[in-house]
Design an enzyme around this catalytic site. Structure first.
Site, PDB file in Angstrom:
ATOM      1  N   SER A 152       4.450  -1.165   4.068  1.00 57.22           N
ATOM      2  CA  SER A 152       4.610  -2.519   4.617  1.00 57.22           C
ATOM      3  C   SER A 152       4.792  -3.528   3.491  1.00 57.22           C
ATOM      4  O   SER A 152       4.111  -3.448   2.467  1.00 57.22           O
ATOM      5  CB  SER A 152       3.378  -2.918   5.440  1.00 57.22           C
ATOM      6  OG  SER A 152       3.155  -1.997   6.473  1.00 57.22           O
ATOM      7  N   GLN A 211       0.835  -1.197   0.000  1.00 57.01           N
ATOM      8  CA  GLN A 211       0.000   0.000   0.000  1.00 57.01           C
ATOM      9  C   GLN A 211       0.874   1.254   0.000  1.00 57.01           C
ATOM     10  O   GLN A 211       1.506   1.574   1.007  1.00 57.01           O
ATOM     11  CB  GLN A 211      -0.892   0.002   1.256  1.00 57.01           C
ATOM     12  CG  GLN A 211      -1.840   1.175   1.346  1.00 57.01           C
ATOM     13  CD  GLN A 211      -2.583   1.188   2.677  1.00 57.01           C
ATOM     14  OE1 GLN A 211      -1.987   1.004   3.726  1.00 57.01           O
ATOM     15  NE2 GLN A 211      -3.882   1.406   2.636  1.00 57.01           N
ATOM     16  N   GLU A 247     -10.080  -1.507   5.472  1.00 56.92           N
ATOM     17  CA  GLU A 247      -8.930  -1.683   6.351  1.00 56.92           C
ATOM     18  C   GLU A 247      -9.360  -1.655   7.818  1.00 56.92           C
ATOM     19  O   GLU A 247      -8.965  -2.488   8.610  1.00 56.92           O
ATOM     20  CB  GLU A 247      -7.907  -0.579   6.075  1.00 56.92           C
ATOM     21  CG  GLU A 247      -6.664  -0.680   6.958  1.00 56.92           C
ATOM     22  CD  GLU A 247      -5.529   0.220   6.500  1.00 56.92           C
ATOM     23  OE1 GLU A 247      -5.796   1.154   5.733  1.00 56.92           O
ATOM     24  OE2 GLU A 247      -4.397  -0.025   6.922  1.00 56.92           O
TER      25      GLU A 247
HETATM   26  C1  LIG Z   1       3.627  -0.467  11.351  1.00 61.70           C
HETATM   27  C2  LIG Z   1       3.125   0.528  10.356  1.00 61.70           C
HETATM   28  C3  LIG Z   1       2.787   0.110   9.094  1.00 61.70           C
HETATM   29  C4  LIG Z   1       2.339   1.020   8.135  1.00 61.70           C
HETATM   30  N1  LIG Z   1       2.072   0.563   6.885  1.00 61.70           N
HETATM   31  C5  LIG Z   1       1.714   1.448   5.925  1.00 61.70           C
HETATM   32  C6  LIG Z   1       1.536   1.021   4.583  1.00 61.70           C
HETATM   33  O1  LIG Z   1       1.678  -0.152   4.276  1.00 61.70           O
HETATM   34  N2  LIG Z   1       1.216   1.914   3.650  1.00 61.70           N
HETATM   35  C7  LIG Z   1       1.035   3.223   3.960  1.00 61.70           C
HETATM   36  O2  LIG Z   1       0.693   3.981   3.073  1.00 61.70           O
HETATM   37  N3  LIG Z   1       1.193   3.684   5.221  1.00 61.70           N
HETATM   38  C8  LIG Z   1       1.547   2.818   6.202  1.00 61.70           C
HETATM   39  N4  LIG Z   1       1.742   3.256   7.493  1.00 61.70           N
HETATM   40  C9  LIG Z   1       1.653   4.694   7.744  1.00 61.70           C
HETATM   41  C10 LIG Z   1       0.520   5.118   8.641  1.00 61.70           C
HETATM   42  O3  LIG Z   1      -0.691   5.108   7.957  1.00 61.70           O
HETATM   43  C11 LIG Z   1       0.911   6.512   9.150  1.00 61.70           C
HETATM   44  O4  LIG Z   1       2.036   6.352   9.985  1.00 61.70           O
HETATM   45  C12 LIG Z   1      -0.189   7.169   9.916  1.00 61.70           C
HETATM   46  O5  LIG Z   1      -1.296   7.464   9.100  1.00 61.70           O
HETATM   47  C13 LIG Z   1       0.286   8.451  10.609  1.00 61.70           C
HETATM   48  O6  LIG Z   1       0.966   9.312   9.735  1.00 61.70           O
HETATM   49  P1  LIG Z   1       2.414   9.854  10.119  1.00 61.70           P
HETATM   50  O7  LIG Z   1       3.237   8.708  10.509  1.00 61.70           O
HETATM   51  O8  LIG Z   1       2.883  10.710   9.021  1.00 61.70           O
HETATM   52  O9  LIG Z   1       2.214  10.735  11.426  1.00 61.70           O
HETATM   53  P2  LIG Z   1       1.795  12.271  11.470  1.00 61.70           P
HETATM   54  O10 LIG Z   1       0.617  12.484  10.602  1.00 61.70           O
HETATM   55  O11 LIG Z   1       2.989  13.108  11.259  1.00 61.70           O
HETATM   56  O12 LIG Z   1       1.326  12.391  12.983  1.00 61.70           O
HETATM   57  C14 LIG Z   1       2.227  12.583  14.073  1.00 61.70           C
HETATM   58  C15 LIG Z   1       1.405  12.851  15.314  1.00 61.70           C
HETATM   59  O13 LIG Z   1       0.578  14.002  15.099  1.00 61.70           O
HETATM   60  C16 LIG Z   1      -0.769  13.683  15.322  1.00 61.70           C
HETATM   61  N5  LIG Z   1      -1.625  14.408  14.381  1.00 61.70           N
HETATM   62  C17 LIG Z   1      -1.455  14.599  13.056  1.00 61.70           C
HETATM   63  N6  LIG Z   1      -2.472  15.270  12.511  1.00 61.70           N
HETATM   64  C18 LIG Z   1      -3.338  15.490  13.530  1.00 61.70           C
HETATM   65  C19 LIG Z   1      -4.607  16.123  13.621  1.00 61.70           C
HETATM   66  N7  LIG Z   1      -5.236  16.643  12.576  1.00 61.70           N
HETATM   67  N8  LIG Z   1      -5.189  16.158  14.831  1.00 61.70           N
HETATM   68  C20 LIG Z   1      -4.589  15.623  15.917  1.00 61.70           C
HETATM   69  N9  LIG Z   1      -3.407  15.025  15.890  1.00 61.70           N
HETATM   70  C21 LIG Z   1      -2.800  14.944  14.708  1.00 61.70           C
HETATM   71  C22 LIG Z   1      -0.866  12.181  15.077  1.00 61.70           C
HETATM   72  O14 LIG Z   1      -1.973  11.619  15.749  1.00 61.70           O
HETATM   73  C23 LIG Z   1       0.445  11.705  15.635  1.00 61.70           C
HETATM   74  O15 LIG Z   1       0.323  11.568  17.021  1.00 61.70           O
HETATM   75  C24 LIG Z   1       2.196   2.382   8.457  1.00 61.70           C
HETATM   76  C25 LIG Z   1       2.525   2.814   9.759  1.00 61.70           C
HETATM   77  C26 LIG Z   1       2.990   1.908  10.698  1.00 61.70           C
HETATM   78  C27 LIG Z   1       3.342   2.408  12.067  1.00 61.70           C
END
Ligand SMILES: Cc1cc2nc3c(=O)[nH]c(=O)nc-3n(C[C@H](O)[C@H](O)[C@H](O)COP(=O)(O)OP(=O)(O)OC[C@H]3O[C@@H](n4cnc5c(N)ncnc54)[C@H](O)[C@@H]3O)c2cc1C
Lengths: 308, 384
Positions: free
Chosen positions: B163, B128, B246
């Protein structure tokens, strides 16, 4: 498997909600509070009989005994509605007494129970009987935290005697109390969401602020998890599930009321807002039939058993 | 409200149990977590067994190659396979749980015929490619560009946290096809071959020490326009379909697994004397109650989706919020039961403890889920 409520169950809910909205709406609730503060009594005998007439207490009695012949799932739906409306009185004990204590089924008798640990009994001053006890004990009224749950301290109260009286009823009593808690928990979500949508600060509804939004979302999560647990326990009739349901429902009702109060700000701290009534009643119910500690111990024992 | 399974459902369960009894002992040994080719082969091998036995794509529509089973049968399938200790979907996760259902719901007949059978047969693995370094929670701000050139899109950008990217054949890729449009409107959903020239996968090491996910760099990668699922610039709507799958069904089997883990923990606590601590015992009892309720909530959601025609509702967000936190609490209590040995990576459940930390982040963080619950279920106003 179809865990969703049936058409009949939905109709039952709508019917009870309609009845309570008409008969025990906000004004009735507030005047009951005033009366309780003045007179130290909380049960509205007229409403009690009406509830009896609507089958609230006789719901699970077989039709051959003048009951409605429904089951626990219907009972929890009805009790959830009573919890929403904050109907005062020993609803659970009287329901459990239907078919045992004369007049309970019809709502002409008010039956309380030794369902609190220790030496306190709720609604003793207005009760005609105590579930499972031969006589009405004498008690001295104490000042109750919840205005709509008058309390008496009795001389030969709790202890082994009281345990014996209620032990046969504990599981169902806990489950029905949990249903009342769930109704209250769902109601406080509604109250919080409504207030958050109306009250403005910084030029917008406070519900647009994430800190407020997240409080409300967690309230819904708690209430929904507890609600499902209560329904499932009602369907299975399993004492472990009933204990789990009570545990989750107590927590949902108490914590939701607190979060609802927080969302209301200073208004939440007033006597005028209903939030404190939900919180205080939730505290009372958390002490009734099965406390968190008892439920957790029971579940722990089952868990060990489940591990073989 | 009825928790009893119908005769047909019970038959289904019995036949499945019987089959699992036979199939599981024939499985090869589980490869080590970092043996990626081994894991791919193992997961695909299991998928093929399921396919041959008629259990692949159980809940997919028949015209998408599935069995058209009811959500309840799917629930039974997940419950029984977990209970029997069968392999988890593993590398087939994206193909079976998001890309597949999305193509089934939104793809053309040709697209279904091309991509769905290999997922079900265990021939191809999907990943994804949604998140980007600067677009995680704010997914719609993604910048990876796709520029039309004849019959191809030419794609440049990068994806992150992908992933299983190391072993994937296909990627469900979100790209920006109209940079001028409002951010939700200029996105398209593409199927990209992972071996296309210009795709570079760089594994990222997770906090558990493994390479569960990767960065994916895209340098003028050509993807045929025919690989677009849904209309051009309509990818956000298609994505919402993916995400509801999902969150809706991804965690069902795991609730069963958590209940089993909890039982094992209680046994361990009794053996090592920690059970005598009432505070710890009570925490375990409470968690048992919570996971019991979460299992019931699963059944509730499944029977609700059964009534509404099979697409999971946003009730999945309520479940994910409660479940992800309960799961982390479970492993915290486990650490208390195990004391200092919880510091050893040789303990299998320590790996699970580490991976449980992702549950409040992946597939939308708890904060984002709370926004969804507050705005879409409770109807609170959108923040500015
Ligand atoms: C084990 C694992 C597997 C994954 N696999 C995939 C995959 O296969 N494909 C894929 O596309 N993605 C994948 N992801 C990504 C996952 O979807 C994102 O990590 C997730 O959506 C959060 O985005 P970010 O990491 O950029 O955090 P950020 O968006 O930068 O967030 C950081 C912090 O800020 C907070 N925050 C951000 N915006 C807001 C808001 N509007 N209000 C309140 N708080 C907020 C968040 O809650 C978090 O605490 C994976 C993540 C993990 C950990």
């Amino acid at each position: 498997m179809d865990f969703q409520p049936t058409e009949d169950q939905r109709d039952l809910r709508a019917g009870v909600r309609g009845l309570l909205e008409g008969r025990y709406g906000r004004e009735a609730l507030r005047s009951a509070v005033d009366a309780a503060v003045d007179a130290g009594t909380a049960v509205d005998r007229g409403l009690w009989r009406e509830l009896g007439g609507a089958g609230f207490f006789a719901l699970r009695l077989p039709e051959s005994e003048g009951g409605v012949g429904l089951g626990l799932p219907e009972a929890v739906i009805v009790f959830e509605e009573a919890g929403r409306a904050l109907v005062p009185g020993p609803l659970v004990a009287t329901h459990l007494a239907a078919g045992v204590v004369p007049g309970a089924a019809a709502g002409t008798a008010v039956v309380t129970a030794f369902d609190l640990a220790g030496d306190l009994v709720a609604y003793l001053g207005e009760a005609d009987a105590v579930l499972g006890a031969a006589v009405l004990p004498v008690g001295e009224q104490v000042r109750a935290a919840d205005p709509l749950t008058p309390l008496h301290r009795v001389a030969r109260p709790g202890g082994a005697d009281a345990c014996a009286c209620v032990s046969a009823y504990v599981s169902e009593g806990a489950l029905l109390t949990a249903a009342l808690q769930v109704g209250s928990a769902l109601r406080t979500v509604e109250l919080a969401v409504r207030y958050a949508g109306e009250r403005e600060q910084f030029g917008q509804p406070i519900g647009a602020f994430q800190a407020v939004k997240h409080l409300c979302a967690q309230m819904l999560v708690r209430a929904e998890v507890a609600r499902t647990a209560v329904y499932a326990a009602a369907v299975t009739g399993d004492p472990g599930e009933a204990a789990g349901a009570k545990l989750l429902a107590d927590e949902a009702a108490v914590r939701n009321a607190r979060d609802c109060l927080q969302v209301h700000g200073g208004m939440g701290f007033t006597w005028e807002a209903d939030v404190h009534l939900h919180l205080k009643r939730a505290w009372v119910r958390a002490e009734q039939w099965r406390t968190a500690a008892e439920a957790e111990e029971l579940l722990a024992a089952e868990l060990l058993h489940s591990a073989g | 409200m009825d928790l009893a399974y119908t005769e047909e459902e019970q038959d289904f369960r019995a036949r499945l149990r019987e089959w699992l009894l036979k199939a599981l002992p024939e499985l090869p040994a589980r490869p080590s977590p970092d043996d990626w080719p081994g894991r791919r082969a193992y997961d695909l091998g299991w998928q093929r067994r399921l396919y041959e036995a008629g259990y692949a794509g159980l809940h997919w529509p028949v015209d998408a190659g599935g069995r058209g089973a009811t959500p309840t049968q799917h629930l039974i399938f997940l419950e029984e396979t977990e209970r029997a200790g069968a392999p988890y979907v593993g590398a087939n996760f994206v193909g079976l749980l998001h890309a597949g259902p999305t193509i089934a719901a939104e793809g053309t007949a040709g697209q279904r015929a091309r991509w769905l059978p290999p997922v079900l047969r265990g021939d191809e693995v999907w990943c994804q490619g949604f998140s980007e370094p600067d677009a995680g929670s704010d997914l719609a701000s993604l910048r990876t560009r796709a520029v039309r050139d004849g019959d191809d899109y030419v794609i440049t950008g990068s994806k992150i946290w992908t992933s299983h990217a190391e072993v994937a054949d296909w990627c469900e890729l979100l790209v920006r096809t109209d940079p001028e449009a409002p951010k939700h409107r200029g996105i398209s959903w593409l199927a990209m071959a992972m071996d296309a020239p210009g795709v570079t996968v760089r594994p990222l090491r997770t906090l558990a020490g493994s390479t569960e996910f990767a960065e994916v760099f895209l340098d003028e990668v050509r993807v045929p326009v025919g690989n677009r699922v849904g209309a051009e610039n309509d990818g956000w709507r298609v994505t919402m379909v993916t995400l509801s799958f999902e969150r809706g069904t991804a965690f069902v089997g795991e609730v069963v697994a958590c209940r089993r883990t909890l039982g094992e923990l209680a046994r361990t606590a009794r053996a090592n004397g920690r059970w005598d601590d009432p505070a710890l015992r009570r925490r375990l009892g409470r968690l048992y109650g919570e996971f019991g309720a979460l299992w019931r909530l699963t059944q509730w959601n499944v029977s609700e989706s059964e009534r509404s025609g099979g697409v999971p509702g946003i009730g999945g967000s309520v479940f994910k919020l409660a479940y992800s936190h309960a799961r982390q609490e479970l492993y915290d209590v486990a650490a208390e039961v195990l004391g200092a040995s919880s510091l050893s990576l040789d303990e299998e459940w320590v790996q699970s403890r580490l991976s449980s930390l992702s549950y409040t982040i992946a597939a939308g963080t708890s904060q984002i889920q709370r926004n969804i619950v507050a705005e879409r279920i409770l109807g609170l106003p959108k923040g500015r």
